[in-house]
Write an enzyme that holds these catalytic residues in place. Sequence first.
Site: not given
Ligand code: GLC
Ligand code: CA
Length: 566
Positions: A21, A29, A199, A23, A255, A328-329, A25, A98
Amino acid sequence: MKKTWWKESVVYEIYPRSFCDSNGDGIGDLNGITGKLDYLSDLGINVIWLAPVYKSPNDDNGYDISDYRDIMDEFGTMEDYDHLLEEAHKRGIKIVMDLVANHTSDEHAWFVESRSSRDNDKRDYYIWRDPVDGKEPTNWGSCFGGSAWEWDEKTGQYYLHCFSRKQPDLNWDNPRVREEVFDLMRFWCEKGIDGFRMDVISMISKKPDFVDAPVDDGIYGNTSLEVSYGPHLHEYLKEMNQKVLARYDLMTVGECGGVTTEHAKKIANAEGTELGMVFQFEHVSVDGGPDGKWYKKPMPLPALKENLSKWQRELDGRAWNSLFFGNHDQPRIVSRIGDNSPISAKAAAVALYSMQGTPYLYQGEELGMTNYPFKGIEDYDDLECINAYHQIVEAGFRDPEELLEAIAYKSRDNARTPMQWSDEENAGFTTGTPWFHINPNYREINAKSQIYDPDSVYSFYKRYFALRTDSPWKNLLVYGKYQLLAPEDEAVFAYIRYADEQKLLVVCNLSAADRTFEVPESVQIDPSLSLLINPDESQLLISTYKDSRLSRTLLLRPWEAGIWAV
Ligand code: GLC
Ligand code: CA
């Protein structure tokens, strides 16, 4: 195997909200990322996969896009983005965006129009259906709980949303929708980006019949089976390739949940007529249960090895693999394959990244960041696990306490706690109030303390990536063939990489106990090829211990993992 820059790169995924971050908040970012480019460059990564930064109401943290040509207010402005791209390129780092185009946000202008009336010009941009017997057209469940159909009172039809009700699925069978997507892709390509991570791209072609799906969670039909790998998937990807991708020099990765090696061989085919790579998830599903991921079980190593080896074998020479455990999943790799110790993070990296394919790491993996000590369901932010918890508990299927433990182990929120930059307040992530919990272990696990420590996870990752991207072993590590050894071994993951006369032996003790591994004298690859292994003429390339030595009967200490040229 045709050589390309993206096969030889290391990809680092950034989840902007939790990265840095700038700034105060409390929300990561774009300028925060720009400020950390030197850190990334020092680590030796080549590509950033940037999770969505587009305008979004954030129902699913940016995976619900309301404007593909603008930046989320919380993340900054388009000028900030352009600056990031420029600064990254200056350091030789590429940026992959993405592309979330299976669905949009329900606040996207297309959907606002589409739902305005049945005869709107964009009605057919989305998937609308009449009720059947006064209810949902099929039994499909949303990946985030509840039905995949949402009733629209005003126009008297249901729309399909495979994810949350704020993520309506686009109708890719409509050529105008495809042109819209190709257009927005060109917008980003013209800016000079270096690729797309796509995605849930496997879901863009729905099977035409819209029939009920088998119910395997006891409540809703398995939507994935009906909407994935539909009849036009390869056709649409080829069209995208011809109209957009082939005109630029891009890295592309789709993906593809539930992908078979057969589909993967087409999608990531070596001729490059569709995409460059797929992200498949079988190997991160071997520790699941009969009805999905919400189980806390140790990773069964023989099953994991068998699965990864299948992908190595099948794609070799035909398509290209992505090597990942975390994103991230997924929960944190060091808490899943490892035992949260720094050395287990190193061992897992050697085991995973020494295979054929492009390595991906997720922010914080290079520090050995662990899962978060979640307790109650109120601790979470992610709608996937919150909805799953309520749905499963309400149905009375599982003991809530046991389910909570499984969720703490597998929740996507484990990956989403802020980056641990230092031992200062809020782990140096923000000077304000962080949007999400900071893992209390940030005083021990943080970048500042690791960068100059030669024994840290960070330094190990750095040395490891240098081996893979800039060393005499690079070609062998990237392109060499793969052969698994000792498939039944419960704790040791060992394999050979070879090409021409060169051979690498990779041996990883993925356990906290001492183990013995018998190095074979020769490995028969096929009737005409047998590889000899002589420990006395070996050279150690990297190891999780300083004094690893190869011998015929190899005594491995806890989490001892190394690569030898043999
Ligand atoms: C993919 C992304 C996931 C998201 C899902 C819906 O699996 O990696 O984070 O929630 O698609 O877009
Ligand atoms: Ca920020």
